[in-house]
Motif scaffolding. Structure first.
Motif, short mmCIF file in Angstrom:
data_model
loop_
_atom_site.label_atom_id
_atom_site.label_comp_id
_atom_site.label_asym_id
_atom_site.label_seq_id
_atom_site.Cartn_x
_atom_site.Cartn_y
_atom_site.Cartn_z
N UNK A 164 -16.02 29.96 -7.42
CA UNK A 164 -17.09 29.29 -7.87
C UNK A 164 -17.24 29.14 -9.20
N UNK A 165 -17.09 30.23 -9.90
CA UNK A 165 -17.21 30.09 -11.63
C UNK A 165 -16.05 29.56 -11.89
N UNK A 166 -15.05 29.80 -11.58
CA UNK A 166 -13.84 28.84 -11.95
C UNK A 166 -13.78 27.42 -11.66
N UNK A 167 -14.25 27.05 -10.49
CA UNK A 167 -14.37 25.83 -10.21
C UNK A 167 -15.45 25.12 -11.13
N UNK A 168 -16.79 25.83 -11.27
CA UNK A 168 -17.62 25.32 -12.52
C UNK A 168 -16.94 24.88 -13.87
N UNK A 169 -16.19 25.74 -14.22
CA UNK A 169 -15.55 25.63 -15.50
C UNK A 169 -14.59 24.47 -15.48
N UNK A 170 -13.75 24.31 -14.56
CA UNK A 170 -13.13 23.06 -14.42
C UNK A 170 -13.88 21.80 -14.17
N UNK A 171 -14.89 21.81 -13.53
CA UNK A 171 -15.97 20.90 -13.50
C UNK A 171 -16.38 20.46 -14.66
N UNK A 172 -16.84 21.32 -15.73
CA UNK A 172 -17.43 21.14 -16.67
C UNK A 172 -16.42 20.46 -17.63
N UNK A 173 -15.13 20.79 -17.61
CA UNK A 173 -14.06 20.06 -18.41
C UNK A 173 -14.15 18.70 -17.96
N UNK A 174 -14.30 18.12 -16.72
CA UNK A 174 -14.30 16.92 -16.18
C UNK A 174 -15.43 16.07 -16.89
N UNK A 175 -16.66 16.87 -16.91
CA UNK A 175 -18.01 16.27 -17.47
C UNK A 175 -17.53 15.97 -18.91
N UNK A 203 -17.08 15.62 -10.93
CA UNK A 203 -17.11 17.04 -11.25
C UNK A 203 -17.61 17.84 -9.80
N UNK A 204 -18.53 17.54 -8.84
CA UNK A 204 -18.89 18.24 -7.80
C UNK A 204 -17.67 18.07 -6.83
N UNK A 205 -16.75 17.01 -6.71
CA UNK A 205 -15.62 16.90 -6.05
C UNK A 205 -14.73 17.95 -6.18
N UNK A 206 -14.47 18.01 -7.60
CA UNK A 206 -13.49 18.87 -8.08
C UNK A 206 -13.85 20.54 -7.67
N UNK A 207 -15.18 20.65 -7.91
CA UNK A 207 -15.87 22.10 -7.38
C UNK A 207 -15.53 22.48 -5.88
N UNK A 233 -26.41 23.49 -3.95
CA UNK A 233 -27.15 23.83 -5.29
C UNK A 233 -26.50 23.27 -6.54
N UNK A 234 -25.42 23.35 -6.50
CA UNK A 234 -24.55 22.57 -7.65
C UNK A 234 -24.91 21.01 -7.64
N UNK A 235 -25.05 20.23 -6.67
CA UNK A 235 -25.51 18.92 -6.64
C UNK A 235 -26.88 18.63 -6.99
N UNK A 236 -27.62 19.48 -6.62
CA UNK A 236 -29.19 19.29 -6.80
C UNK A 236 -29.39 19.62 -8.22
N UNK A 237 -28.57 20.65 -8.90
CA UNK A 237 -28.69 20.99 -10.40
C UNK A 237 -28.41 19.88 -11.29
N UNK A 238 -27.52 19.19 -10.75
CA UNK A 238 -26.55 18.12 -11.43
C UNK A 238 -27.43 16.72 -11.10
N UNK A 239 -28.18 16.54 -10.19
CA UNK A 239 -29.15 15.52 -10.23
C UNK A 239 -30.29 15.80 -11.08
N UNK A 240 -30.54 17.03 -11.18
CA UNK A 240 -31.89 17.08 -11.97
C UNK A 240 -31.57 17.20 -13.54
N UNK A 241 -30.22 17.39 -13.94
CA UNK A 241 -29.95 17.32 -15.33
C UNK A 241 -28.96 16.35 -15.72
N UNK A 242 -27.99 15.87 -15.01
CA UNK A 242 -27.26 14.97 -15.39
C UNK A 242 -27.26 13.57 -14.67
N UNK A 243 -28.31 13.49 -13.75
CA UNK A 243 -28.29 12.20 -12.97
C UNK A 243 -27.80 12.23 -11.61
N UNK A 244 -27.19 11.22 -11.01
CA UNK A 244 -26.80 11.11 -9.73
C UNK A 244 -25.54 12.30 -9.24
N UNK A 245 -25.65 12.95 -8.30
CA UNK A 245 -24.54 13.78 -7.87
C UNK A 245 -24.57 13.82 -6.37
#
Length: 220
Positions: A27-38, A46-50, A112-124
């Protein structure tokens, strides 16, 4: 048999903590790769990659882990006066236990990741909104079934048989772009249903053969 199953599940219970640790690390590794996508301007994927990375790698690790249990470790367990049927069922249940835990944690992490992205980045997209439902039982039982086949081939043909399986896997996956489209074009749509029936028959045959070979395993 029931006694053997309970003993196997107790003996392998400590593996569950490593399954949890694996999901956390992936999960932590995936979050790092998803951050690169963002940062690359593609936040929508990003959520799909994760989730894709966590599911794929956790399935691979479970497959390898259970294949070892059902091959070399199986013979070690047999030396402790365990029944073959109980040992096989116990290890398969343990594999499903690990897979189920990993799938549940991956689903929770993705939600949880998708809900956090919805709160801070918009739709996920939430996991169940973009992952087809057949994928979940496939990632749950698929690695365990493949590990059963690998373990059974090892019990019947030894390490050479597993080597042949690995060679076939490598050849089929590395050349998939060369043979997949011609095969699809060769078979008309009307033949897809018979082909599906043949695939189901092959699956049942492999499962029955694998169970039979596991029940005839000997200590080497």
């Amino acid at each position: 048999m029931t006694r053997t199953i309970r003993a196997v599940l107790r003996y392998t219970q400590s593996d569950l903590k490593w399954a949890v640790l694996l999901i956390v690390l992936l999960g932590l590794l995936g979050e790092g790769i998803a951050a690169i996508a963002v940062l690359s301007g593609e936040p929508e994927i990003a959520p799909q990659i994760l989730l894709a990375m966590i599911l794929a790698l956790s399935c691979l690790v479970t497959l390898i882990f259970m294949a070892v249990y059902l091959s070399t470790q199986f013979m070690v367990f047999l030396s402790f006066s365990t029944t073959r049927r109980g040992l096989t069922l116990g290890l398969l249940l343990h594999g499903l236990r690990i897979s189920g835990l990993q799938v549940a944690l991956t689903f929770l992490w993705g939600t949880v990741d998708a809900l956090a992205r919805r709160a801070f980045l918009g739709e996920a997209a939430l996991p169940w909104q973009w992952i087809p439902w057949p994928v979940w039982p496939l990632v749950l039982a698929g690695p365990v079934w493949v590990s059963l086949v690998v373990g059974a081939v090892f019990q019947r043909f030894g390490a050479r048989g597993v080597g042949v399986l690995y060679l076939l896997f490598i050849l089929s996956t590395t050349t998939i772009n060369q043979w997949l489209h011609p095969v699809i074009a060769f078979f008309p749509t009307a033949l897809w249903l018979p082909l599906l029936a043949a695939a189901v028959l092959l699956w049942v045959t492999l499962t029955c053969l694998s169970v039979r070979w596991m029940q005839r395993a000997t200590i080497r």
